[in-house]
Scaffold this active site. Structure first.
Site, PDB file in Angstrom:
ATOM      1  N   GLU A  72       1.807 -14.081 -14.594  1.00 37.09           N
ATOM      2  CA  GLU A  72       0.423 -14.196 -15.083  1.00 37.09           C
ATOM      3  C   GLU A  72       0.241 -15.382 -16.033  1.00 37.09           C
ATOM      4  O   GLU A  72      -0.663 -16.187 -15.857  1.00 37.09           O
ATOM      5  CB  GLU A  72      -0.009 -12.911 -15.809  1.00 37.09           C
ATOM      6  N   ASP A  93       3.931  -9.363 -14.292  1.00 38.67           N
ATOM      7  CA  ASP A  93       2.984  -9.187 -15.401  1.00 38.67           C
ATOM      8  C   ASP A  93       3.832  -8.782 -16.611  1.00 38.67           C
ATOM      9  O   ASP A  93       4.334  -7.655 -16.683  1.00 38.67           O
ATOM     10  CB  ASP A  93       1.967  -8.097 -15.051  1.00 38.67           C
ATOM     11  N   ILE A  95       3.177  -8.238 -19.772  1.00 39.98           N
ATOM     12  CA  ILE A  95       2.599  -7.092 -20.492  1.00 39.98           C
ATOM     13  C   ILE A  95       1.314  -6.736 -19.757  1.00 39.98           C
ATOM     14  O   ILE A  95       0.362  -7.522 -19.755  1.00 39.98           O
ATOM     15  CB  ILE A  95       2.273  -7.427 -21.972  1.00 39.98           C
ATOM     16  N   ASP A  96       1.295  -5.617 -19.100  1.00 35.01           N
ATOM     17  CA  ASP A  96       0.038  -5.168 -18.501  1.00 35.01           C
ATOM     18  C   ASP A  96      -0.595  -4.201 -19.492  1.00 35.01           C
ATOM     19  O   ASP A  96       0.019  -3.204 -19.884  1.00 35.01           O
ATOM     20  CB  ASP A  96       0.261  -4.484 -17.150  1.00 35.01           C
ATOM     21  N   THR A  98      -2.512  -5.842 -22.266  1.00 36.00           N
ATOM     22  CA  THR A  98      -2.303  -6.638 -23.492  1.00 36.00           C
ATOM     23  C   THR A  98      -3.180  -6.130 -24.644  1.00 36.00           C
ATOM     24  O   THR A  98      -2.724  -6.064 -25.788  1.00 36.00           O
ATOM     25  CB  THR A  98      -2.589  -8.133 -23.206  1.00 36.00           C
ATOM     26  N   ASP A 223      -1.190  -7.523 -11.492  1.00 31.98           N
ATOM     27  CA  ASP A 223      -1.602  -6.205 -12.003  1.00 31.98           C
ATOM     28  C   ASP A 223      -1.105  -5.086 -11.086  1.00 31.98           C
ATOM     29  O   ASP A 223      -0.884  -3.966 -11.533  1.00 31.98           O
ATOM     30  CB  ASP A 223      -3.135  -6.082 -12.053  1.00 31.98           C
TER      31      ASP A 223
HETATM   32  C1  IPD Z   1      -5.497  -6.012 -17.425  1.00 30.78           C
HETATM   33  C2  IPD Z   1      -5.210  -4.529 -17.333  1.00 30.78           C
HETATM   34  C3  IPD Z   1      -6.506  -3.764 -17.262  1.00 30.78           C
HETATM   35  C4  IPD Z   1      -7.376  -4.196 -16.097  1.00 30.78           C
HETATM   36  C5  IPD Z   1      -7.642  -5.700 -16.202  1.00 30.78           C
HETATM   37  C6  IPD Z   1      -6.325  -6.460 -16.267  1.00 30.78           C
HETATM   38  P1  IPD Z   1      -3.678  -7.531 -18.700  1.00 30.78           P
HETATM   39  O1  IPD Z   1      -4.268  -6.735 -17.414  1.00 30.78           O
HETATM   40  O2  IPD Z   1      -4.443  -4.204 -16.209  1.00 30.78           O
HETATM   41  O3  IPD Z   1      -6.214  -2.405 -17.098  1.00 30.78           O
HETATM   42  O4  IPD Z   1      -8.596  -3.506 -16.132  1.00 30.78           O
HETATM   43  O5  IPD Z   1      -8.375  -6.098 -15.064  1.00 30.78           O
HETATM   44  O6  IPD Z   1      -6.603  -7.836 -16.413  1.00 30.78           O
HETATM   45  O7  IPD Z   1      -4.532  -8.734 -18.893  1.00 30.78           O
HETATM   46  O8  IPD Z   1      -3.680  -6.616 -19.851  1.00 30.78           O
HETATM   47  O9  IPD Z   1      -2.324  -7.889 -18.192  1.00 30.78           O
HETATM   48 CA    CA Z   2      -2.354  -7.194 -15.980  1.00 29.38          CA
HETATM   49 CA    CA Z   3      -0.649  -9.250 -18.623  1.00 28.33          CA
HETATM   50 CA    CA Z   4      -4.042 -10.850 -19.358  1.00 25.51          CA
END
Ligand code: IPD
Ligand code: CA
Ligand code: CA
Ligand code: CA
Length: 284
Positions: A72, A93, A95-96, A98, A223
Site C-alpha cells: 500500500e 497491507d 497496517i489495515d 490505520t 485490503d
Molecule cells: C482501510 C480499512 C477500512 C476500509 C478502508 C481502507 P487502511 O484500510 O480497511 O476498513 O473501510 O476502505 O482503506 O487505510 O486502514 O489500511
Molecule cells: Ca487497508
Molecule cells: Ca494500510
Molecule cells: Ca491507508
C-alpha cells in the site's frame, strides 16, 4: 512454476516474518507515532505503516528475489496503478485499520496475500494485539492459530450480522445517495450491522463465523487479498457487487458464509441502487 511445496514454504517464511513485524506493530500501537495525511486529511499514514511494510518487503525480497511486491505505502509513493503479473506476487497491507491503530482501537492487523499466475494462493492476517493469526493456502482450508475455521451457517438475511464499510460515502452526491440507500435497506433486512474499521479483520471474522457477511465498496487489492482467500478456504463465497466475477485489482466486495446469503445481499444492493437512481432522476 511454483508447486504446492513451494507455496507452503513461501507462506511458512512469511508467517515467521509477520510475527517479527508484529513486535514492531505492538511497539507502535502502545507508543508514540508520527501521523501524516496522504492526499486527503482523512487518509492517514504513520511511521509504523512505512516501517512494517519495509521490513516485510525487504525480508521477502531477500528470501525470494524473483517475486513481485505490491504494498500500500509503496504504491502510494510511486502513484502508479499496480499491475498483477504471473510471477508470485505479495500483496501487502502493513497496517489495515490505520485509523484504529492511531486511536488505539484494537481492531487492526497486518495483511499479506500471495498470488501465483494471478490467482490468490496464500493469505495471512495477523492481529498482534490479540495474537490471532488467520492463514490459508489455496485448496488446503483456513486456520486461526493453526486450528481450522469455518464460516457461519446463516443463509437468511434476516438472521445475519453484517459488516458494512462504505468508502464512497466521502465522494459525489450520487455515490452518497447510493450508499445511504444500501445502508437503509441492509439495516432493515438484516439482524444487525457492524463497522469495525478494518476490511481485513472483517474478512477474518467472516471466515471464522463471527460475522455472517460483509459488504464494502471501493476497496484496494491489499485490503482484501489475504481475506478473500481465507474466507473462500473457510467455506465462504466472495462476490463482486457490480461485476459477474470478483476482481482482486478492483474489489467491490460481498463476502459471506455461503452463496445463498451473498446472492441475497447482492440482489438487495442491485434493486436498492435501481430505486435510488430512479428517485434521483425524478428529482432532476
Ligand atoms: C482501510 C480499512 C477500512 C476500509 C478502508 C481502507 P487502511 O484500510 O480497511 O476498513 O473501510 O476502505 O482503506 O487505510 O486502514 O489500511
Ligand atoms: Ca487497508
Ligand atoms: Ca494500510
Ligand atoms: Ca491507508
Amino acid at each position: 512454476m511454483s508447486n504446492e511445496i513451494d507455496i507452503r514454504n513461501y507462506i511458512e517464511f512469511a508467517k515467521e516474518l509477520t510475527l517479527k513485524a508484529g513486535e514492531i506493530f505492538k511497539c507502535g500501537f502502545e507508543g508514540q507515532k508520527i501521523v501524516e495525511a496522504k492526499e486527503h486529511e482523512w487518509d492517514l499514514v504513520t511511521d509504523y505503516d512505512k516501517k512494517i511494510e519495509k521490513v516485510l518487503i525487504t525480508g521477502l525480497k531477500t528470501k525470494f528475489p524473483d517475486h513481485e511486491f505490491i504494498g500500500e505505502e509503496d504504491t502510494a509513493a510511486v502513484k502508479k496503478e499496480p499491475v498483477l503479473t504471473d510471477k508470485p506476487t505479495w500483496i501487502i497491507d502493513p497496517i489495515d485499520g490505520t485509523l484504529n491503530f492511531i486511536n488505539s482501537f484494537p481492531q487492526t492487523c497486518i495483511s499479506i496475500g500471495l498470488t501465483i499466475c494471478k490467482e490468490l494462493s496464500g493469505g495471512i492476517i495477523y492481529n498482534p494485539l490479540s495474537d490471532e493469526m488467520y492463514t490459508a493456502i489455496k485448496g488446503q482450508g483456513a486456520f486461526l492459530n493453526g486450528k481450522p475455521i469455518r464460516t457461519s451457517c446463516v443463509t437468511e438475511l434476516k438472521k445475519a450480522l453484517i459488516e458494512l464499510e462504505f468508502f464512497s460515502l466521502r465522494f459525489s452526491s450520487k455515490s452518497r445517495d447510493l450508499v445511504l440507500g444500501r445502508l437503509d435497506a441492509i439495516v432493515h433486512a438484516s439482524r444487525g450491522i457492524r463497522h469495525i474499521g478494518s476490511a481485513a479483520m472483517a474478512l477474518a471474522y467472516v471466515a471464522k463465523g463471527a460475522l455472517d457477511s460483509l459488504h464494502m465498496d471501493r476497496l484496494q487489492p491489499w485490503d482484501v487479498a489475504a481475506g478473500v482467500l481465507i474466507v473462500r478456504e473457510a467455506g465462504g463465497a466472495v462476490l463482486d457487487t457490480k461485476e459477474e466475477q470478483f476482481n482482486l485489482m478492483k474489489p467491490n466486495t460481498i463476502a459471506a458464509a455461503n452463496c445463498t446469503l451473498a446472492m441475497e445481499i447482492k440482489e438487495l444492493i442491485i434493486n436498492t441502487d435501481l430505486k435510488t437512481m430512479r428517485k434521483r432522476l425524478t428529482r432532476t
